[in-house]
Motif scaffolding. Structure first.
Motif, short mmCIF file in Angstrom:
data_model
loop_
_atom_site.label_atom_id
_atom_site.label_comp_id
_atom_site.label_asym_id
_atom_site.label_seq_id
_atom_site.Cartn_x
_atom_site.Cartn_y
_atom_site.Cartn_z
N ASP A 324 0.71 -1.45 0.12
CA ASP A 324 -0.07 0.18 -0.26
C ASP A 324 0.89 0.98 -0.50
N GLU A 325 2.01 1.36 0.40
CA GLU A 325 2.74 2.99 0.92
C GLU A 325 3.57 2.74 -0.51
N MET A 326 3.50 1.55 -1.75
CA MET A 326 3.81 1.84 -2.87
C MET A 326 3.04 2.61 -3.53
N ALA A 327 2.03 2.07 -3.79
CA ALA A 327 0.98 2.22 -4.10
C ALA A 327 0.50 3.92 -4.02
N VAL A 328 0.94 4.10 -3.26
CA VAL A 328 0.64 5.82 -2.41
C VAL A 328 1.13 6.54 -3.29
N ALA A 329 2.13 6.07 -3.33
CA ALA A 329 3.17 6.89 -3.92
C ALA A 329 3.28 7.09 -5.03
N ALA A 330 2.79 5.66 -5.23
CA ALA A 330 2.51 5.59 -6.80
C ALA A 330 1.43 6.40 -7.86
N TRP A 331 0.66 6.90 -6.63
CA TRP A 331 -0.71 7.31 -7.34
C TRP A 331 -0.35 9.28 -7.23
N ASP A 332 0.72 9.06 -5.94
CA ASP A 332 1.04 10.14 -5.56
C ASP A 332 1.90 11.31 -6.90
N ALA A 333 2.73 10.76 -7.66
CA ALA A 333 3.00 10.85 -8.70
C ALA A 333 2.27 10.85 -9.83
N LEU A 334 1.09 10.49 -10.09
CA LEU A 334 0.11 10.03 -10.98
C LEU A 334 -0.27 12.15 -10.76
N LEU A 335 -0.50 12.60 -8.85
CA LEU A 335 -0.72 13.31 -8.97
C LEU A 335 -0.52 14.74 -9.66
N VAL A 336 1.36 14.07 -9.30
CA VAL A 336 2.25 15.80 -9.75
C VAL A 336 2.72 15.57 -11.23
N ALA A 337 2.58 14.22 -12.15
CA ALA A 337 2.24 14.24 -12.94
C ALA A 337 0.56 15.63 -13.27
N VAL A 469 -3.01 20.39 -1.70
CA VAL A 469 -2.91 19.44 -0.48
C VAL A 469 -3.44 18.33 -0.01
N ARG A 470 -3.34 17.43 0.37
CA ARG A 470 -4.01 15.75 0.96
C ARG A 470 -3.01 15.65 2.17
N ALA A 471 -3.69 14.95 2.91
CA ALA A 471 -3.66 14.67 3.89
C ALA A 471 -3.79 13.31 4.64
N GLU A 472 -2.47 12.89 5.20
CA GLU A 472 -2.16 11.80 5.83
C GLU A 472 -2.26 11.28 7.56
N VAL A 473 -2.85 10.47 7.80
CA VAL A 473 -3.18 10.37 8.64
C VAL A 473 -2.30 9.28 9.58
N ARG A 474 -1.68 9.38 10.18
CA ARG A 474 -0.85 7.95 10.33
C ARG A 474 -0.80 7.34 12.01
N HIS A 475 -1.01 6.20 12.25
CA HIS A 475 -0.67 5.35 13.24
C HIS A 475 1.16 5.66 14.57
N GLY A 476 1.81 6.63 14.76
CA GLY A 476 2.29 7.16 15.83
C GLY A 476 3.01 8.08 14.43
N PRO A 478 5.62 10.24 11.44
CA PRO A 478 5.09 10.30 9.91
C PRO A 478 5.35 8.91 8.98
N ALA A 479 6.12 7.93 9.81
CA ALA A 479 6.08 5.96 8.92
C ALA A 479 5.57 5.72 9.10
N GLY A 480 3.90 5.45 10.20
CA GLY A 480 3.29 4.41 11.24
C GLY A 480 2.63 4.31 9.62
N ALA A 481 1.92 3.11 10.37
CA ALA A 481 0.72 2.31 9.35
C ALA A 481 -0.28 3.64 9.44
N MET A 482 -0.91 3.61 7.81
CA MET A 482 -1.64 4.22 7.58
C MET A 482 -3.07 4.67 8.21
N ALA A 483 -3.99 5.52 9.49
CA ALA A 483 -5.28 5.36 10.15
C ALA A 483 -6.06 6.13 8.68
#
Length: 492
Positions: A324-337, A469-476, A478-483
């Motif tokens: 999922d971390e990889m998928a979010v990174a790939a998706w964010d790259a699509l947003l940038v493009a 601007v998009r928001a992430e909320v993670r446990h613990g 900034p590298a924690g599991a996504m909430a």
């Protein structure tokens, strides 16, 4: 019971690429006495590198009430790191095996070793209906083949008698009462006993209600047999949409919210150039195209078709993992493009992909702002990106931007403002007591802070400094599991 073993077969490559057609099985000359059964058994061996699909023609005479098929295959030991044998199965009727044609009668992948079809009923994964005379095709799908090859045995049994009557399917309604324009929670990637899941539709419906969901979509692997299996399970509090997980050898795609009974073919690879045709078919039948778990670890799960034909991208599948971390990174790259090229952007969604206990229905779930609780409104909201993803219904979130002149934009919307104008962002979160908020722009994560006790995070930027601007909320940390994860608010 009379049996005839066919121990050797001549194989001929069919016209369709990636298909092997075997010598056929014939029941010609058999008496058509009601209640009698006749069986044929076929054995054979497929080498490593076998085609994706192997067709076994079966000549079905008139007067047949039921066709039943069972199969087995060997599982020899293989060296570490080498794929062993795995073989799927399904069937097409006398209308043929053309790609996207009308002959599809069912698929169970590797979840079942036997199935039966008659007019009155069919094994889950298969479609009830008359067993008409003509050439049927049992389809084997050697998913992976060991270096030693794959030895198989297929048994076909016909039972003679009156055809009977096929019950008319009862499909779910397209809308529920709902709450008018509101945020609705859904899980749109679910499997039952109609493919490789273990839950019944009734158990899924109960789990969806317990998870606080307003809507679900049934998405079985390569079959529509579950579309008519929800009678009595929907209600004013739960909308059930129909769909399919189109499971190809080069990735899986959710045909989400298609018309009930519509089958989307899966028998192609990226190199065949067929996917755009079936993406159009999904849309023509009312659905949206959602590549699923694009970085999944299973064989054939990685998405190889690109995103030009996608409507939404599944970036969170089940409990949070590195995939999922990889998928979010790939998706964010699509947003940038999209931001840099001025193209339409691709929204994100999340689903549980739950198959069985202890997998949790609604982990995660997509929360959409829709005009009402109906198929058109929900799919429109997903396409527009008016949505965010939560790990459970305990998580509540709002995210918005306000300009200097009072202009306002929410998730999936655009705030028009001068490049240098200051824009205030407000994130409000509850249900994540150990949470860290991360605000991400096309320049990367620019604001990271532990959630305060009141769950309120404020931040300012401008269109000159952030295209979105998009928001992430993670446990613990900034590298924690996504909430929770939102689609972007766009600027400029």
């Amino acid at each position: 019971m009379h049996r005839r073993d066919v121990l050797a077969m001549t194989a001929a490559v069919a016209a369709a690429a990636g298909v092997l057609t075997l010598d056929g099985v014939s029941f010609a000359g058999e008496p058509e006495r009601a209640g009698r059964t006749r069986t044929r058994k076929v054995t054979g061996h497929l080498p490593a590198g076998a085609p994706d699909y192997v067709h076994l023609p079966v000549e079905v005479p008139s007067g047949v009430r039921e066709i039943a098929v069972s199969y087995t295959y060997d599982r020899p030991a293989v060296p570490p790191g080498t794929q062993g044998n795995a073989c799927d199965i399904g069937i097409f009727d006398e209308r043929g095996t053309d790609l996207g044609g009308a002959g599809f009668r069912g698929w169970s992948g590797g979840a079942r070793t036997e199935f039966a079809i008659s007019a009155e009923r069919a094994t889950p994964g298969y479609l009830a209906g008359p067993v008409r005379p003509g050439t049927w095709h049992v389809v084997l799908g050697p998913y992976t083949v060991a270096p030693q090859g794959l030895a198989y045995e297929v048994t076909v049994t016909l039972t003679y008698g009156p055809a009977g009557t096929t019950p008319a399917p009862v499909h779910p309604p397209q809308r529920a009462r709902g709450r008018g324009r509101a945020w609705y929670r859904g899980d749109n990637h679910l499997h039952s006993v109609h493919s490789d899941g273990r839950r019944t539709p009734a158990e899924i419906a109960a789990a969806a209600r317990a998870a606080g969901l307003d809507w679900i979509t049934t998405t079985e692997h390569n079959t529509t047999s579950s579309h008519g299996a929800w009678q009595g399970l929907w209600g004013d509090d739960l909308l059930v949409l129909t769909g399919e997980e189109v499971t190809t050898r080069n990735g899986h795609v959710l045909a989400l919210g298609t018309d009930p009974g519509v089958f989307i073919d899966w028998r192609y690879r990226a190199k065949d150039g067929a996917f755009p045709r079936f993406a159009r078919r999904i849309r023509q039948t009312g659905g949206i195209v959602v590549p699923a778990h694009p970085f999944g670890a299973c064989v054939g799960c990685n998405w190889k078709y690109g995103y030009a034909d996608a409507d939404v991208m599944e970036v969170w599948n089940g409990p949070w993992t590195p995939d999922d971390e990889m998928a979010v990174a790939a998706w964010d790259a699509l947003l940038v493009a999209s931001a840099r090229q001025g193209r339409t952007w691709l929204p994100a969604m999340g689903n549980s992909d739950a198959h069985r206990e202890p997998q949790v229905v609604g982990l995660p779930q997509t929360v959409v702002l829709a005009d009402d609780l109906s198929r058109p409104a929900l799919l429109s909201a997903l396409r527009a990106g008016r949505s965010w993803i939560a790990e459970s219904s305990a998580v509540q979130l709002s995210f918005s931007a306000t300009g200097t002149r009072g202009a306002h934009a929410g998730i999936g919307e655009r705030l028009r403002a001068d490049p240098a104008a200051e824009v205030a962002f407000l994130l409000q979160v509850s249900g994540v007591p150990d949470g860290t908020a991360v605000l991400v722009t096309d320049q990367g994560p620019l604001h990271t802070t532990p959630l305060p006790a009141n769950g309120r995070v404020q931040w300012r930027t401008s269109p000159a400094r952030a295209a979105y601007v998009r928001a992430e909320v993670r446990h613990g940390g900034p590298a924690g599991a996504m909430a929770a994860l939102t689609n972007p608010v766009w600027l400029g």
